[in-house]
Design a protein around this motif. Structure first.
Motif, mmCIF file in Angstrom:
data_model
loop_
_atom_site.group_PDB
_atom_site.id
_atom_site.type_symbol
_atom_site.label_atom_id
_atom_site.label_comp_id
_atom_site.label_asym_id
_atom_site.label_seq_id
_atom_site.Cartn_x
_atom_site.Cartn_y
_atom_site.Cartn_z
ATOM 1 N N ARG A 19 0.737 -1.125 0.053
ATOM 2 C CA ARG A 19 0.024 0.002 -0.032
ATOM 3 C C ARG A 19 1.032 1.336 -0.158
ATOM 4 N NH1 ARG A 19 -5.513 -0.490 2.798
ATOM 5 N NH2 ARG A 19 -5.133 1.936 2.715
ATOM 6 N N PHE A 20 1.854 1.349 0.560
ATOM 7 C CA PHE A 20 2.897 2.275 0.500
ATOM 8 C C PHE A 20 4.332 1.921 1.026
ATOM 9 C CE2 PHE A 20 1.421 2.251 4.758
ATOM 10 C CZ PHE A 20 2.187 2.706 5.913
ATOM 11 N N THR A 21 5.380 2.344 0.316
ATOM 12 C CA THR A 21 6.475 1.960 0.758
ATOM 13 C C THR A 21 6.943 2.117 2.040
ATOM 14 O OG1 THR A 21 6.968 3.012 -1.385
ATOM 15 C CG2 THR A 21 8.928 2.278 -0.286
ATOM 16 N N ILE A 22 7.502 0.819 2.682
ATOM 17 C CA ILE A 22 7.921 0.983 3.983
ATOM 18 C C ILE A 22 9.207 1.784 4.117
ATOM 19 C CG2 ILE A 22 8.051 -0.241 6.221
ATOM 20 C CD1 ILE A 22 5.110 -0.315 4.693
ATOM 21 N N PHE A 23 10.145 1.102 3.746
ATOM 22 C CA PHE A 23 11.347 1.723 3.665
ATOM 23 C C PHE A 23 12.039 1.312 2.354
ATOM 24 C CE2 PHE A 23 11.812 3.885 7.333
ATOM 25 C CZ PHE A 23 11.373 3.217 8.453
ATOM 26 N N GLN A 81 5.636 -6.819 10.957
ATOM 27 C CA GLN A 81 4.733 -7.019 12.316
ATOM 28 C C GLN A 81 5.021 -8.318 13.099
ATOM 29 O OE1 GLN A 81 1.162 -5.468 11.877
ATOM 30 N NE2 GLN A 81 1.937 -3.279 11.557
ATOM 31 N N ARG B 26 -1.329 -2.467 9.543
ATOM 32 C CA ARG B 26 -0.462 -1.555 9.506
ATOM 33 C C ARG B 26 -0.996 -0.162 10.116
ATOM 34 N NH1 ARG B 26 3.633 -3.204 8.057
ATOM 35 N NH2 ARG B 26 3.699 -4.959 6.690
ATOM 36 N N GLN B 27 -2.305 0.143 10.239
ATOM 37 C CA GLN B 27 -2.751 1.566 10.748
ATOM 38 C C GLN B 27 -2.610 1.427 12.352
ATOM 39 O OE1 GLN B 27 -3.485 3.960 8.768
ATOM 40 N NE2 GLN B 27 -3.813 2.801 6.853
ATOM 41 N N CYS B 71 11.033 7.055 -1.966
ATOM 42 C CA CYS B 71 9.663 6.429 -1.586
ATOM 43 C C CYS B 71 8.925 6.454 -2.775
ATOM 44 C CB CYS B 71 9.341 7.443 -0.342
ATOM 45 S SG CYS B 71 7.361 7.366 -0.252
ATOM 46 N N VAL B 72 8.285 5.289 -3.203
ATOM 47 C CA VAL B 72 7.593 5.038 -4.356
ATOM 48 C C VAL B 72 6.129 5.615 -3.991
ATOM 49 C CG1 VAL B 72 6.511 3.559 -6.037
ATOM 50 C CG2 VAL B 72 8.854 3.064 -5.132
ATOM 51 N N ALA B 73 5.572 5.567 -2.881
ATOM 52 C CA ALA B 73 4.275 5.893 -2.664
ATOM 53 C C ALA B 73 4.129 7.592 -2.571
ATOM 54 C CB ALA B 73 3.738 5.155 -1.269
ATOM 55 N N GLY B 134 6.877 4.414 8.477
ATOM 56 C CA GLY B 134 6.801 4.176 7.088
ATOM 57 C C GLY B 134 6.623 5.623 6.391
ATOM 58 N N VAL B 135 7.139 5.447 5.218
ATOM 59 C CA VAL B 135 6.980 6.962 4.456
ATOM 60 C C VAL B 135 5.973 6.660 3.319
ATOM 61 C CG1 VAL B 135 8.121 8.872 3.330
ATOM 62 C CG2 VAL B 135 9.388 7.315 5.024
ATOM 63 N N ILE B 152 -1.404 7.974 7.753
ATOM 64 C CA ILE B 152 -0.321 6.683 7.687
ATOM 65 C C ILE B 152 -0.476 6.610 6.312
ATOM 66 C CG2 ILE B 152 0.640 4.586 8.333
ATOM 67 C CD1 ILE B 152 -0.820 5.187 11.223
ATOM 68 N N GLY B 153 0.523 6.538 5.198
ATOM 69 C CA GLY B 153 0.477 6.013 4.078
ATOM 70 C C GLY B 153 0.055 7.460 3.362
ATOM 71 N N PRO B 154 0.031 7.062 1.935
ATOM 72 C CA PRO B 154 -0.206 8.203 1.300
ATOM 73 C C PRO B 154 -1.572 9.115 1.157
ATOM 74 C CG PRO B 154 -0.342 6.390 -0.010
ATOM 75 C CD PRO B 154 0.281 5.746 1.247
#
Lengths: 224, 175
Positions: A19-23, A81, B26-27, B71-73, B134-135, B152-154
């Protein structure tokens, strides 16, 4: 309730969501790993070395390292996690390990270090959740469930015992039972009786027959 | 009735599992919500001589967007941030997280620069203070310097329209 689910899910979910790049390091490491496995070649040695940051080398002081490791074993890596910070090679865990080393050097107590992390990342970073109102269900849920199910089981078993009726037997019943157990050939009569035959003559003969049976059994008893 | 009991048990279990599936582990809820934003003093990406302090923004509602060129997102959310910056609703500050200055500048030239200033956090120390794991991540900080929301997240159109912008408008009304 929510926290229960969240904690429940950690156990299951170890998918690296995209969902989004972590690192950066993380995605690259996964890529390296999958390519390496796919080719079944020692790619790691030649190609990965340049891209792949190895775990931070063991600190110069083994005492600090040992304390850091015991601490991080009970801490969750938020990126991956299901891994503890001690095990994880994600950038995030590298950073946290570095910070913990620094704090140990700065003579911080274990509690201070844990509090530092909880302040920033929340209780979720702990593998052992603290006892709080929000985690009460997590702590006491199993106990409540156990008590409830034992109550249910006891109630069920008692109810079943009540369903089995106590039957008091009269002397006649006892004799009949004894008689029936005595000799198999008489069972026929018993069945006939239950069939409630209309034929008057037949029924009278049957009664006589039964009386005779009873008397014989009595005689037998006397004889003994 | 005795045949319905297993059905009820199944339904209860199914509801639990269904709710569980819809949660995203993840949230991770941030403990910093409604707490003062950690203070920092970092130099700006474009003006290395200028030290930006988070205290400077006391008195206004602002966004702190954690980003990096690797960071791709971040690329997904970036056009939205540029649009938001152009609308003038809220000042956006960037936290350039564990990045290299040259690639970061190049990245901004290429995708557009929505930031009033982008401060440099090369080793991620400020990021850890903010609980970044996370970025990208985006923080809404109110006039008193309190974190009011963490994305959190884009940032998405949906999260902007339904959460972030209404929250900003509401916070701007406060004194």
């Amino acid at each position: 309730m929510k926290s229960l689910f969240v904690f429940f899910l950690h156990g299951l979910n170890r998918v690296y969501t995209d969902r989004f790049t972590i690192f950066r390091f993380n995605s690259i490491s996964i890529l390296c790993l999958s390519i390496g496995v796919a080719l079944l070649l020692p790619v790691k040695a030649s190609w990965a070395e340049t891209e792949y940051k190895e775990a931070v080398p063991v600190a110069e002081n083994p005492e600090i390292e040992q304390r850091m490791l015991t601490l991080t074993e009970d801490l969750r890596c938020l990126v991956c996690q299901n891994e503890s910070i001690a095990e994880s090679r994600a950038d995030f865990s590298n950073d946290i390990r570095r910070i913990i080393r620094e704090q140990i050097k700065a003579n911080k107590t274990d509690k201070e270090i844990i509090d530092f992390l909880v302040d920033r990342y929340g209780d979720f970073v702990l593998y052992n959740p603290p006892m709080k109102t929000t985690t009460a269900l997590l702590w006491f849920g199993p106990l409540i469930f156990f008590l409830f199910s034992s109550w249910f089981l006891i109630k069920y078993l008692k109810g079943r015992r009540r369903e089995i009726k106590e039957v008091t037997l009269s002397d006649v019943d006892r004799k009949r039972a004894a008689h029936l157990l005595d000799d198999d050939s008489h069972t026929e009569n018993h069945i006939n009786k239950n069939n409630k035959l209309d034929n008057q003559d037949h029924s009278t003969t049957l009664e006589q027959h039964q009386k005779a049976d009873v008397s014989t059994s009595e005689n037998k008893g006397n004889n003994v | 009735m005795r045949y319905l009991l297993p059905l009820f048990a199944f339904l209860i279990l199914a509801v639990f599992l269904f709710v569980g599936l819809s949660l995203n582990p993840r949230q991770v809820p941030s403990p910093l919500i409604d707490k003062p934003a950690p203070e920092f003093e970092l130099y700006s990406l474009h003006e290395p001589d200028r030290i930006f302090s988070s205290k400077e923004n006391i008195g206004k509602v602002w966004l702190l967007n954690v980003w990096a060129s690797w960071c791709v997102a971040c690329r997904d959310e970036h056009p939205l941030l540029v649009q938001l910056a152009n609308s003038g609703v809220v000042p956006i500050y960037g936290l350039n997280y564990k990045d290299e200055n040259s690639t970061a500048k190049q990245w901004l030239r290429h995708y557009g620069d929505p930031y009033i200033a982008s401060v440099v956090d090369p080793d991620g120390a400020v990021g850890i203070d903010y609980g970044v794991y996370g970025v990208p991540e985006t923080y809404v900080i109110d006039k008193k310097g309190i974190i009011r929301h963490k994305q959190i997240g884009p940032v998405t159109v949906d999260s902007l329209q339904n959460k972030i912008i209404p929250l900003i408008v509401e916070l701007q009304k406060q004194t």
